[in-house]
Design an enzyme around this catalytic site. Structure first.
Site, PDB file in Angstrom:
ATOM      1  CB  SER A  81       2.566  -2.801  -0.956  1.00 14.17           C
ATOM      2  OG  SER A  81       1.220  -2.452  -1.217  1.00 14.17           O
ATOM      3  CE  LYS A 152      -0.935  -5.719   0.737  1.00 17.81           C
ATOM      4  NZ  LYS A 152       0.344  -4.983   0.577  1.00 17.81           N
TER       5      LYS A 152
END
Length: 255
Positions: A81, A152
């Site tokens: 990701s 993230k």
């Protein structure tokens, strides 16, 4: 007449005693067993070495656990990701002091956070022994992190108006299009259109590999709306510590 002097009898001591060796180390009782203070009563050098090595190992492990819990923790990247910034198998070093003294996460920061209540639902924990072993291994970067921990990039902070996409297909924050050179080659900034105002005390976060990242966009309709509370941030991913070929800063972002 025998002029040879009578032979002087030597004692029963070991020849070593005559050369400066301590008598106590070789003394024996009348029946031939070692007396108190002999070598037999002393721990061997090998035993002593193993004990010291074991104690040193325990001390080092405890130190590393405390250091990773409060200062700098290795974090194993388990998914695609965050590519190309972070690759599967990378171990990033998470700076746990980055936000401890009043600083707040900024746009572009790579943050590791506990997604419980925002990205994943609250749930009962596993067995205490298993949780302890898993926690220690992940704290040392030897195992994958807990499935409630995520890494993230911060795109919006409290009060920001985040929109996707503008006329140029870019994410904009407070009306300013973002320059995102860290995006995975060929990825669009987002295929999911959205417009949100980030509540104070929370963050809007997204992965760099947008087509492979489950992030704030995927939780818009859920309680919390995909926002990550600042208090859930574990630290900032500042450096890549492993593999050696990738040593260096983890990668900055927009301002």
């Amino acid at each position: 007449m025998d002029t040879e002097a009578p032979h002087t009898q030597r004692g029963h001591s070991s020849p070593r005693e005559g050369r400066g060796w301590p008598r106590s180390a070789f003394s024996r009782t009348a029946d031939g067993t070692p007396s108190e203070g002999s070598d037999a009563d002393r721990p061997s050098g090998r035993q002593l070495t193993w004990r010291r090595a074991g104690a040193l190992g325990v001390i080092c492990t405890v130190f590393l656990l405390l250091f990773s819990n409060f200062v700098l923790q290795p974090f194993l990247i388990p998914s695609h990701s965050m590519e190309p910034t972070l690759r599967v198998g990378d171990r990033v070093l998470v700076n746990k002091l980055a936000y401890r003294f009043g600083d707040q996460p900024r746009r572009g920061d790579l943050v590791v956070f506990d997604g419980t209540g925002s990205f994943v639902r609250e749930r009962a924990g596993g067995g205490p022994v298993g949780d302890l072993v898993q926690g220690a291994a992940s704290a040392l970067g030897l195992a994958e992190p807990s499935d409630t921990d995520f890494v993230k990039r911060v795109v919006g902070v409290g009060g920001d108006d985040v929109v996707c996409c503008d006329a140029g297909g870019r994410v904009s924050v407070n009306g300013v299009p973002l320059d995102e050179p860290y995006l995975y080659p060929g990825d669009a900034p987002s295929k999911v259109p959205f417009r949100i105002v980030v509540p104070l005390g929370t963050l809007w976060v997204m992965g760099d590999h947008r087509s492979q990242s489950r992030d704030s966009r995927d939780h818009l309709g859920e309680p919390g709306g995909g926002m990550v509370p600042v208090e859930k941030v574990i630290g900032r991913a500042d450096w890549i510590g492993w593999p050696i070929s990738r040593w260096g800063a983890a990668g900055g972002g927009h301002g």
